[in-house]
Scaffold this motif. Structure first.
Motif, mmCIF file in Angstrom:
data_model
loop_
_atom_site.group_PDB
_atom_site.id
_atom_site.type_symbol
_atom_site.label_atom_id
_atom_site.label_comp_id
_atom_site.label_asym_id
_atom_site.label_seq_id
_atom_site.Cartn_x
_atom_site.Cartn_y
_atom_site.Cartn_z
ATOM 1 N N ASP A 292 0.806 -1.222 0.000
ATOM 2 C CA ASP A 292 0.000 0.000 0.000
ATOM 3 C C ASP A 292 0.839 1.271 0.000
ATOM 4 O OD1 ASP A 292 -2.287 -1.554 0.099
ATOM 5 O OD2 ASP A 292 -2.450 -1.462 2.280
ATOM 6 N N LYS A 293 2.173 1.100 0.074
ATOM 7 C CA LYS A 293 3.098 2.244 0.103
ATOM 8 C C LYS A 293 2.736 3.214 1.227
ATOM 9 C CE LYS A 293 4.423 2.083 -4.781
ATOM 10 N NZ LYS A 293 3.782 0.790 -5.070
ATOM 11 N N ARG A 294 2.564 2.664 2.420
ATOM 12 C CA ARG A 294 2.189 3.455 3.576
ATOM 13 C C ARG A 294 3.365 3.585 4.539
ATOM 14 N NH1 ARG A 294 -3.354 4.082 4.194
ATOM 15 N NH2 ARG A 294 -3.069 4.469 6.416
ATOM 16 N N LEU A 295 3.392 4.709 5.261
ATOM 17 C CA LEU A 295 4.449 4.963 6.229
ATOM 18 C C LEU A 295 3.940 4.816 7.664
ATOM 19 C CD1 LEU A 295 6.169 8.084 4.588
ATOM 20 C CD2 LEU A 295 6.776 5.668 4.349
ATOM 21 N N ASP A 296 2.908 4.012 7.848
ATOM 22 C CA ASP A 296 2.336 3.818 9.180
ATOM 23 C C ASP A 296 3.345 3.151 10.114
ATOM 24 O OD1 ASP A 296 0.255 4.517 7.573
ATOM 25 O OD2 ASP A 296 -1.098 2.935 8.203
ATOM 26 N N LYS A 297 3.181 3.432 11.392
ATOM 27 C CA LYS A 297 3.935 2.727 12.430
ATOM 28 C C LYS A 297 2.917 1.915 13.227
ATOM 29 C CE LYS A 297 7.533 6.259 12.695
ATOM 30 N NZ LYS A 297 8.537 5.478 11.968
ATOM 31 N N VAL A 298 2.997 0.604 13.118
ATOM 32 C CA VAL A 298 1.966 -0.274 13.670
ATOM 33 C C VAL A 298 2.544 -1.099 14.812
ATOM 34 C CG1 VAL A 298 0.321 -2.115 13.162
ATOM 35 C CG2 VAL A 298 0.890 -0.428 11.385
ATOM 36 N N LYS A 299 1.983 -0.900 16.018
ATOM 37 C CA LYS A 299 2.381 -1.722 17.162
ATOM 38 C C LYS A 299 1.408 -2.882 17.282
ATOM 39 C CE LYS A 299 1.953 -0.087 21.425
ATOM 40 N NZ LYS A 299 2.294 0.664 22.659
ATOM 41 N N MET A 300 1.933 -4.110 17.174
ATOM 42 C CA MET A 300 1.089 -5.295 17.217
ATOM 43 C C MET A 300 0.742 -5.660 18.660
ATOM 44 S SD MET A 300 0.671 -6.056 14.033
ATOM 45 C CE MET A 300 0.038 -7.736 14.072
ATOM 46 N N PRO A 301 -0.469 -6.149 18.908
ATOM 47 C CA PRO A 301 -0.840 -6.579 20.259
ATOM 48 C C PRO A 301 -0.145 -7.894 20.612
ATOM 49 C CG PRO A 301 -2.572 -7.143 18.720
ATOM 50 C CD PRO A 301 -1.557 -6.350 17.935
ATOM 51 N N TYR A 302 -0.097 -8.203 21.884
ATOM 52 C CA TYR A 302 0.471 -9.479 22.331
ATOM 53 C C TYR A 302 -0.534 -10.173 23.243
ATOM 54 C CZ TYR A 302 1.211 -7.382 26.938
ATOM 55 O OH TYR A 302 1.015 -6.794 28.160
ATOM 56 N N THR A 303 -0.288 -11.450 23.490
ATOM 57 C CA THR A 303 -1.104 -12.213 24.436
ATOM 58 C C THR A 303 -0.164 -12.939 25.402
ATOM 59 O OG1 THR A 303 -2.788 -12.589 22.730
ATOM 60 C CG2 THR A 303 -2.894 -13.973 24.704
ATOM 61 N N PHE A 304 -0.318 -12.649 26.693
ATOM 62 C CA PHE A 304 0.474 -13.358 27.702
ATOM 63 C C PHE A 304 -0.305 -14.599 28.119
ATOM 64 C CE2 PHE A 304 1.915 -13.537 32.359
ATOM 65 C CZ PHE A 304 2.995 -14.353 32.042
ATOM 66 N N ILE A 305 0.273 -15.753 27.851
ATOM 67 C CA ILE A 305 -0.392 -17.026 28.159
ATOM 68 C C ILE A 305 0.253 -17.596 29.424
ATOM 69 C CG2 ILE A 305 -0.946 -19.342 27.303
ATOM 70 C CD1 ILE A 305 -0.591 -18.127 24.454
ATOM 71 N N LYS A 306 -0.452 -17.430 30.538
ATOM 72 C CA LYS A 306 0.086 -17.857 31.824
ATOM 73 C C LYS A 306 -0.429 -19.255 32.146
ATOM 74 C CE LYS A 306 0.483 -16.323 36.630
ATOM 75 N NZ LYS A 306 0.039 -15.305 37.618
ATOM 76 N N ARG A 307 0.493 -20.203 32.330
ATOM 77 C CA ARG A 307 0.133 -21.589 32.610
ATOM 78 C C ARG A 307 0.652 -21.982 33.994
ATOM 79 N NH1 ARG A 307 1.882 -22.350 26.929
ATOM 80 N NH2 ARG A 307 0.006 -22.746 25.677
ATOM 81 N N ASN A 308 -0.133 -22.812 34.681
ATOM 82 C CA ASN A 308 0.347 -23.338 35.954
ATOM 83 C C ASN A 308 1.120 -24.634 35.713
ATOM 84 O OD1 ASN A 308 -1.559 -25.435 35.627
ATOM 85 N ND2 ASN A 308 -3.110 -24.344 36.829
ATOM 86 N N ARG A 309 1.563 -25.271 36.769
ATOM 87 C CA ARG A 309 2.408 -26.471 36.652
ATOM 88 C C ARG A 309 1.677 -27.625 35.981
ATOM 89 N NH1 ARG A 309 7.802 -25.236 37.599
ATOM 90 N NH2 ARG A 309 7.985 -23.924 39.440
ATOM 91 N N HIS A 310 0.361 -27.572 35.975
ATOM 92 C CA HIS A 310 -0.432 -28.647 35.367
ATOM 93 C C HIS A 310 -0.769 -28.342 33.904
ATOM 94 C CE1 HIS A 310 -0.838 -30.335 39.365
ATOM 95 N NE2 HIS A 310 -1.313 -29.164 39.799
ATOM 96 N N GLY A 311 -0.232 -27.251 33.401
ATOM 97 C CA GLY A 311 -0.464 -26.904 32.006
ATOM 98 C C GLY A 311 -1.747 -26.159 31.747
ATOM 99 N N GLN A 312 -2.470 -25.809 32.813
ATOM 100 C CA GLN A 312 -3.735 -25.092 32.648
ATOM 101 C C GLN A 312 -3.475 -23.602 32.501
ATOM 102 O OE1 GLN A 312 -5.323 -26.513 36.357
ATOM 103 N NE2 GLN A 312 -6.630 -28.033 35.347
ATOM 104 N N VAL A 313 -4.182 -22.987 31.572
ATOM 105 C CA VAL A 313 -4.049 -21.543 31.375
ATOM 106 C C VAL A 313 -4.810 -20.828 32.469
ATOM 107 C CG1 VAL A 313 -4.527 -19.619 29.831
ATOM 108 C CG2 VAL A 313 -3.813 -21.823 28.885
ATOM 109 N N GLU A 314 -4.123 -19.920 33.148
ATOM 110 C CA GLU A 314 -4.748 -19.207 34.271
ATOM 111 C C GLU A 314 -5.439 -17.929 33.791
ATOM 112 O OE1 GLU A 314 -1.703 -18.554 37.144
ATOM 113 O OE2 GLU A 314 -1.547 -20.672 37.681
#
Length: 314
Positions: A292-314
């Motif tokens: 698109d020949k654009r000069l945008d500055k794009v900050k991508m979102p992130y996802t913090f995936i927190k797991r306990n010792r049993h592998g379950q996402v908290e």
């Protein structure tokens, strides 16, 4: 060798009409189009795409400056770029540097000779000022934050993601933090930011708690030994494969809390937390900015995936 003029003579149409059919121009009478295509097929005529590209001033080829591809972050980034390029009928040319400044500069000089329509830069070996004279040759999109220069860029929210991950380790009771980082020569802006955040959140953090040049599973083995000697009880790794390798080389009863990156399958299997920076989407967005020949500055979102010792996402 059959030429466009031969096709014109055999069909009775003008050279310009043949050219319009070859280039798939609209508003060409369908009967004429089919007759011309039929003759081209009989003569096994193949258009000279290189000559066409030169006449249009386009190669439909984008160069990707990347240090190497045998690392999950860059592999995912390349995957996103490739998918987007193919969707727009573009070819890609890999330009691996292994962080060699002279080689990177050679690629820039190829770009100046119109080898590519644009460049996507996964990460740089040279200062960004080196790239400025080449902006006039076409779009250059960076996959890192470029706050002080007017250029298109797509970058991960490293500060936000690391702050959340480090705070999570501190809240969980970690006293001595260790981290793994990439190249120790020509330390990147991202590495400097990581160290700054570690010092801010863990005041007792020292340079001795860093294991540098850590990119592979084998490096993870050495990192584990490094951290064991220093009684490190929490680790922020620069990749999930590295994190898995470190954990594998700890005794289960003494293994530290660890957070990886990029949400690879191994983080789920081995039940440790990770940060998904959505790198594939980052690569797709970088190509779209180029297209698109654009000069945008794009900050991508992130996802913090927190797991306990049993592998379950908290």
């Amino acid at each position: 060798m059959t030429t466009i003029r031969d096709i014109a003579k055999l069909t009775g149409y003008s050279v310009s009409m043949i050219s319009r059919v070859i280039n798939d121009y609209p508003y060409v009478d369908e009967e004429k189009r089919q007759k011309i295509l039929g003759v081209m097929n009989e003569l096994n005529y193949v258009p000279n795409r290189m000559a066409q590209n030169l006449s249009y001033g386009k190669t439909r080829n984008v160069g990707i400056i990347i240090p190497f591809v045998n690392y999950p972050y860059f592999d995912q980034l390349l995957s996103g770029m490739t998918q987007a390029a193919f969707a727009h009928s573009y070819k890609i040319t890999l330009l691996p540097t292994n962080f060699d400044q002279e080689l990177e500069l050679a690629y820039l000089n190829e770009f100046a000779t119109k080898e590519f329509d644009g460049l996507l830069v996964a990460t740089r070996a040279n200062p960004i000022e080196t790239f400025i004279p080449y902006f006039k040759y076409g779009p250059i999109i960076f996959c890192e934050e470029t706050p002080d220069i007017e250029v298109g860029s797509v970058y991960i929210d490293l500060a936000g993601s690391l702050r959340e991950a480090l705070t999570s380790l501190k809240v969980a009771g970690v006293k001595k933090l260790g981290i793994t980082l990439g190249r120790s020569k020509g330390v990147s802006r991202n590495s400097r930011l990581t160290i700054q955040l570690c010092q801010e959140i863990f005041p007792n953090f020292t340079d001795d708690h860093i294991f540098w040049d850590c990119l592979t599973v084998a490096d993870g083995v050495e990192a584990a030994a490094h951290f064991k000697e220093r009684d490190i009880d929490g680790i922020l790794a620069n990749g999930d494969e590295v994190a898995a390798s470190i954990l594998r080389n700890y005794q289960q009863e003494t293994e530290p809390l660890i957070i990886g990156r990029e949400n690879l399958l191994v983080s789920d299997i081995m039940a440790f937390s990770t940060i998904d920076h959505h790198v594939i989407q980052c690569g797709e967005k970088a190509f779209q900015l180029f297209f698109d020949k654009r000069l945008d500055k794009v900050k991508m979102p992130y996802t913090f995936i927190k797991r306990n010792r049993h592998g379950q996402v908290e």
